[in-house]
Design an enzyme around this catalytic site. Structure first.
Site, short mmCIF file in Angstrom:
data_model
loop_
_atom_site.label_atom_id
_atom_site.label_comp_id
_atom_site.label_asym_id
_atom_site.label_seq_id
_atom_site.Cartn_x
_atom_site.Cartn_y
_atom_site.Cartn_z
N PHE A 219 0.84 -1.20 0.00
CA PHE A 219 0.00 0.00 0.00
C PHE A 219 0.87 1.25 0.00
CE2 PHE A 219 0.90 -0.89 4.42
CZ PHE A 219 1.09 0.36 4.99
N CYS A 220 0.25 2.36 -0.38
CA CYS A 220 0.90 3.67 -0.37
C CYS A 220 -0.20 4.71 -0.18
CB CYS A 220 1.72 3.89 -1.63
SG CYS A 220 0.78 3.65 -3.17
N THR A 221 0.09 5.96 -0.45
CA THR A 221 -0.87 7.02 -0.18
C THR A 221 -2.12 6.90 -1.04
OG1 THR A 221 0.99 8.47 0.34
CG2 THR A 221 -1.17 9.52 0.06
#
Length: 296
Positions: free
Chosen positions: A183-185
């Site tokens: 995951f990331c922003t």
């Protein structure tokens, strides 16, 4: 009555071969509509972070989607009482998010993804729908992670995304037999990260569709501690997608908590407790700027 601004983050991996033609068109329309933010145009697609009134954001998105290549462009939204960016830039770059692995092309096919509601259910029960333990893996830089992340997340403390491929390869064997969710922003880094992990032999890897911001929008803050760093003047959003009191030092780029902002070493645009007294702390050409568009 105060004006309410809509802040959008959007990207799409798609071949764009007329960048020099597109750039002035995007710049002119954004200026006409009074939008602020960054649009990145690259041969592999588009990435944007923009802020404006509802009417102007809607008008801009309608125009963007009139390009057949971007007709299905999706975006994430949050609201604020001020525009989240201070200027408007349209840039041409080599990659949407720099990874330096040209053979990874999300346009040709995404890695498997998991939507926020399904991920929450997996985290609630401690395993995926096949009974396999779920492990969350960060793809963001260490300073972003320090603002907030999912509980019990694998965080390899990378300083830039180009370090991720080697880190993922180093830890592959110890994650055998587990379902890994990257995951990331906003999802963009995971578009490349998850593909790379599949390519090097990870058996069960998913990307969180829409990233942390979409998770906040659809699920809230369950299984997440802290806030989410964003690349604009709000610095961080809480699980309600509201700006927090967290700030970023424009001299050294460190995240500055509300308590640290009380320090006499915190001078807006000049220094903070992380960099005060260090050589090169004051960089006049960077004061007041923000690394908007550095990637989501």
């Amino acid at each position: 009555m105060s004006t309410q601004y809509v802040n959008i983050a959007a990207y799409k991996f798609i071949t764009l071969d007329n960048l020099e033609e597109l750039r002035p068109q995007y710049q002119a329309l954004c200026n006409e509509l009074g939008l602020k933010g960054t649009v990145l145009l690259t041969p592999e697609g588009i990435n944007m972070f923009l802020s404006g009134t509802r009417e102007h954001i809607d008008g801009f998105l309608a125009w963007v989607r009139s390009d057949a290549r971007l007709a299905d462009l999706e975006w994430k939204e949050s609201l604020s009482l001020e525009q989240s960016h201070k200027r408007m830039l349209v840039k041409i770059k080599k990659e949407i998010i720099t990874m330096r692995m040209p053979l990874i092309k999300p346009e040709l096919g995404r890695a498997p993804s998991v939507d926020p509601k399904t991920l929450k259910r997996w985290l609630d029960q401690g395993h995926d729908d096949d009974g396999v333990p779920v492990v969350m893996m960060e793809t963001r830089n260490a300073f972003e992670v320090d603002v907030g992340t999912f509980d019990n997340t694998l965080d390899y403390r990378i300083d830039k995304f180009t370090e991720f491929p080697a880190v993922a390869a180093q830890h592959k064997d110890e994650l055998a037999g587990k379902t890994v969710v990257t995951f990331c922003t906003g999802g963009i880094r995971c578009e490349k990260a998850a593909i790379h992990m599949k390519n090097i032999g990870y058996d069960r890897v998913f990307q969180l569709d829409g990233g942390i911001l979409k998770y906040f929008e659809e699920v809230g803050g369950d299984h997440y501690s802290g806030d989410c760093f964003v690349f604009d003047y709000r610095t961080a959003l809480n699980p309600k997608l509201e700006p927090t009191e967290t700030a970023q030092c424009f001299a050294c780029r460190a995240v500055v908590t509300p308590r640290q902002q009380l320090s006499p070493e915190y001078v807006v645009g000049v220094s903070c407790p992380h960099c005060a007294g260090k050589d090169g702390q004051i960089q006049a050409d960077r004061a007041g700027e923000h690394p908007a568009g550095a990637g989501v």
